[in-house]
Each structure stands twice: as structure tokens, then as C-alpha cells.
Design a protein around this motif. Structure first.
Motif, PDB file in Angstrom:
ATOM      1  N   SER A   1       0.849  -1.199   0.000  1.00  0.00           N
ATOM      2  CA  SER A   1       0.000   0.000   0.000  1.00  0.00           C
ATOM      3  C   SER A   1       0.880   1.243   0.000  1.00  0.00           C
ATOM      4  O   SER A   1       1.084   1.890   1.038  1.00  0.00           O
ATOM      5  CB  SER A   1      -0.926  -0.014   1.215  1.00  0.00           C
ATOM      6  OG  SER A   1      -1.700  -1.195   1.250  1.00  0.00           O
TER       7      SER A   1
ATOM      8  N   SER B   1       6.319   3.370   7.681  1.00  0.00           N
ATOM      9  CA  SER B   1       6.039   3.757   6.300  1.00  0.00           C
ATOM     10  C   SER B   1       5.564   2.504   5.581  1.00  0.00           C
ATOM     11  O   SER B   1       5.811   1.380   6.033  1.00  0.00           O
ATOM     12  CB  SER B   1       7.282   4.328   5.611  1.00  0.00           C
ATOM     13  OG  SER B   1       8.254   3.309   5.418  1.00  0.00           O
ATOM     14  N   SER B   2       4.888   2.682   4.461  1.00  0.00           N
ATOM     15  CA  SER B   2       4.414   1.516   3.714  1.00  0.00           C
ATOM     16  C   SER B   2       5.585   0.664   3.235  1.00  0.00           C
ATOM     17  O   SER B   2       5.492  -0.569   3.195  1.00  0.00           O
ATOM     18  CB  SER B   2       3.561   1.963   2.525  1.00  0.00           C
ATOM     19  OG  SER B   2       4.280   2.857   1.688  1.00  0.00           O
TER      20      SER B   2
ATOM     21  N   GLU C   1       0.358   4.898   1.855  1.00  0.00           N
ATOM     22  CA  GLU C   1      -0.818   4.943   2.716  1.00  0.00           C
ATOM     23  C   GLU C   1      -0.425   4.908   4.190  1.00  0.00           C
ATOM     24  O   GLU C   1       0.668   4.474   4.555  1.00  0.00           O
ATOM     25  CB  GLU C   1      -1.757   3.778   2.392  1.00  0.00           C
ATOM     26  CG  GLU C   1      -2.374   3.865   1.003  1.00  0.00           C
ATOM     27  CD  GLU C   1      -3.455   2.822   0.793  1.00  0.00           C
ATOM     28  OE1 GLU C   1      -3.862   2.180   1.791  1.00  0.00           O
ATOM     29  OE2 GLU C   1      -3.900   2.648  -0.357  1.00  0.00           O
ATOM     30  N   THR C   2      -1.337   5.364   5.032  1.00  0.00           N
ATOM     31  CA  THR C   2      -1.092   5.350   6.471  1.00  0.00           C
ATOM     32  C   THR C   2      -1.183   3.927   7.008  1.00  0.00           C
ATOM     33  O   THR C   2      -1.712   3.026   6.343  1.00  0.00           O
ATOM     34  CB  THR C   2      -2.119   6.230   7.197  1.00  0.00           C
ATOM     35  OG1 THR C   2      -3.447   5.761   6.887  1.00  0.00           O
ATOM     36  CG2 THR C   2      -1.982   7.681   6.758  1.00  0.00           C
ATOM     37  N   GLN C   3      -0.690   3.728   8.199  1.00  0.00           N
ATOM     38  CA  GLN C   3      -0.674   2.400   8.803  1.00  0.00           C
ATOM     39  C   GLN C   3      -2.095   1.925   9.091  1.00  0.00           C
ATOM     40  O   GLN C   3      -2.907   2.647   9.664  1.00  0.00           O
ATOM     41  CB  GLN C   3       0.136   2.426  10.098  1.00  0.00           C
ATOM     42  CG  GLN C   3       0.407   1.054  10.690  1.00  0.00           C
ATOM     43  CD  GLN C   3       1.345   1.129  11.881  1.00  0.00           C
ATOM     44  OE1 GLN C   3       1.466   2.172  12.517  1.00  0.00           O
ATOM     45  NE2 GLN C   3       2.022   0.039  12.188  1.00  0.00           N
ATOM     46  N   LYS C   4      -2.380   0.690   8.682  1.00  0.00           N
ATOM     47  CA  LYS C   4      -3.699   0.102   8.898  1.00  0.00           C
ATOM     48  C   LYS C   4      -3.540  -1.262   9.548  1.00  0.00           C
ATOM     49  O   LYS C   4      -2.533  -1.941   9.362  1.00  0.00           O
ATOM     50  CB  LYS C   4      -4.446  -0.043   7.570  1.00  0.00           C
ATOM     51  CG  LYS C   4      -4.734   1.275   6.864  1.00  0.00           C
ATOM     52  CD  LYS C   4      -5.436   1.036   5.540  1.00  0.00           C
ATOM     53  CE  LYS C   4      -5.685   2.345   4.799  1.00  0.00           C
ATOM     54  NZ  LYS C   4      -6.338   2.116   3.480  1.00  0.00           N
TER      55      LYS C   4
END
Length: 306
Positions: free
Chosen positions: A138, A263-264, A141-144
Motif C-alpha cells: 500500500s 512507512s508503507s 498509505e497510512t498504517q492500517k
């Protein structure tokens, strides 16, 4: 007392990216002697489960295996898209009977992984090849986190495929000599001095446990990867020196402690390295008489939608 290493040094990081750049620039030259595409032998007697087959590398793997006569199980989230692909293949290959089926699998849900494995094992049929191809990157993108509480890259790229591999061992043993093939990335390469990651599954419960990595005399992980579907003339061997880009901290698998900024790219490389280490440990710990081989394959630089 030896101080535990917290992250990669800048020299290790630089050397790692030199390897990645080399792979990017010279991949075509290094593989120019290979036939393209490689013709597969008849695989009529093999059953193969392939994850992530509705696009990218997995789609091509499933198509070629099916064309060669294998019984292909497309393990996917989107059953509709997979069935549409099968219809396209059947219409373009008039006169060729394809043995392809679709089963639902969502790697962001460990319950889905357990359910998939239980459904397959209940058939009491042999499984010859498990290809853990599905993965995510991803970018930006932010951490999910998944509903299971794991960082998404870690779960999809490592934990879920590892759990699936362990749970399908009864079927793989029935199909021995069989193999588990994990599609990985040269970006995951690293020198590592401490621990690898392994999922242990007992009565559908799972936890993460540290184990010793597979190291050579210099403390550098070396992986000789052999992709061979059956005893035939088709045998391609890749050798990689895995070092310096990913980093696995067994005390901070979700990267939430604040020791490292998420970070992704960090999530992706760490998850892929964890998969390499798990594969090495699982291969060593499986008894020889089980007839199950575990290996990682880097496809090189490939245009895909991961």
C-alpha cells in the motif's frame, strides 16, 4: 551482554538498495538466455492452490498451470471476478477442458484462512502445490490494521500465508512429494543476526514464536530457491544473498512502539523478510519423510498491481 540491534544501519540500507537497483537494471540481461515463455510439461496429475489469482502474477500462474492440465484452485476474495476469468480462458481455449475451481479466501481475516483450510482438508484429497502469491504493498498509505489486530502488510504478506501453509500440511503430506512456494521480493533482503518468525497453529489457535534463522558461517541468510513442478526437464534455480533492506523486530511486529517510524515501504519489506525466514525454518523443521518442500521465489521486477 550483546545489545540487541534495533534497526538497520545506513551502510546496510545503502548496500541493500544497491542490490535492488542492480536487479532492476540487469534483470533482463541476466535472464536473456531463458526461453520466454517457458513451456510447462503436462501437469494432469497435480492439484495446485494459488492465492491472489484475479490479477498480476497470480493470474498468469493460474492460467499457465490450468493450460498445462493441472487442477487449479483459485483462492481469492472476489469469486465473481475469478469465475469471469475462467469463462474468458475457456472461450479462448476452445477444445481444451480446464480443471479450475474458485474458493473464497480473505487473507485479512485469519478466520477466513482457517475456514478455507478446514474446507479443503475435509475433502481428504492430496494437495501437490501451494503457491502463496497474494500480497499487498500500500504505497504511501497510512498504517492500517486488520480486524485480527495485525498491521495489514504483516498479516497479508506473512502471517496469513504462514498459517495457511501450516493448516494445509495434512493435504500436502498426502500429495507428497509436494511443495509450498512463497512469492517474495528481493527488496526483503537483509543480514540478520537474531530471530525469525514462525506461526504455530494448534487447535485453530495461533501465536507468533521466535526461532533461529537459517544462516551461513558469516551470519548472512542465503536462500537457494528451486522451482520445479515435477520430475521433468523444467528446473529453474535462483540464488540470492538476502541482506540489508528489511528488518524484523520480534518485539515490535506491528511497528507501534515508536522505535521506528512507520512507512508503507517499511511494512512491506519487513513482512516479506518475515516470510523468507518463516519459509526457511518451516522447511528445516518438516521431517524429510513428510515429502513437503518449502521455498521462496522472487519474480524479479514485474509490472503488477500489488
Amino acid at each position: 551482554m550483546v545489545k540487541k540491534k534495533q534497526a538497520l544501519g545506513w551502510i546496510e540500507w545503502l548496500i541493500g538498495w544497491m542490490y535492488v537497483t542492480y536487479e532492476l537494471l540487469f534483470q533482463r540481461t541476466r535472464t536473456s538466455h531463458l526461453q520466454n515463455p517457458l513451456e510447462l510439461p503436462s501437469l494432469n496429475d497435480l492439484t495446485c492452490i494459488v492465492t491472489g489469482t484475479t490479477s498480476g502474477i497470480g493470474k498468469e500462474i493460474a492460467r499457465q498451470l490450468a493450460e498445462a492440465g493441472a487442477h487449479v484452485v483459485m483462492a481469492v476474495r472476489n469469486r465473481k471476478t475469478a469465475n469471469e476469468l475462467i469463462d474468458q480462458w475457456c472461450s479462448s481455449w476452445a477444445g481444451i477442458l480446464l480443471n479450475v475451481e474458485v474458493m473464497e479466501l480473505d487473507l485479512l481475516s485469519l478466520d477466513s484462512v482457517v475456514g478455507f483450510a478446514n474446507t479443503w482438508n475435509a475433502r481428504l484429497e492430496p494437495l501437490h502445490v501451494l503457491i502463496n502469491n497474494a500480497g499487498i504493498f500500500s504505497i504511501g498509505e497510512t498504517q492500517k490494521f486488520s480486524k485480527d489486530g495485525f498491521e495489514e502488510h504483516l498479516q497479508v504478506n506473512h502471517l496469513a500465508p504462514a498459517l495457511l501453509s501450516v493448516l494445509l500440511l495434512p493435504s500436502l503430506i498426502k500429495g507428497s512429494t509436494s511443495r509450498i512456494i512463497n512469492v517474495n521480493s528481493v527488496v526483503s533482503s537483509i543480514r540478520i543476526k537474531r530471530l525469525s518468525i514462525c506461526i504455530i497453529a494448534t487447535n485453530n489457535c495461533f501465536h507468533v514464536s521466535p526461532m533461529r534463522p537459517w544462516l551461513n558461517a558469516k551470519g548472512i541468510l542465503r536462500a537457494q530457491v528451486r522451482f520445479r513442478l515435477e520430475s521433468s526437464s523444467l528446473s529453474t534455480t535462483f540464488v540470492y544473498h538476502m541482506h540489508y533492506v528489511g528488518f524484523v523486530d520480534t518485539e515490535d511486529m506491528n511497528t507501534v512502539s515508536g522505535k521506528r517510524k512507520y512507512s508503507s515501504l517499511l511494512g512491506y519489506t519487513n513482512s516479506k523478510l518475515a516470510q523468507v525466514m518463516f519459509s526457511s525454518v518451516l522447511h528445516k523443521r518438516l521431517p524429510v519423510e513428510s515429502g513437503v518442500n518449502v521455498m521462496c521465489v522472487s519474480p524479479g521486477i514485474v509490472h503488477t498491481n500489488v
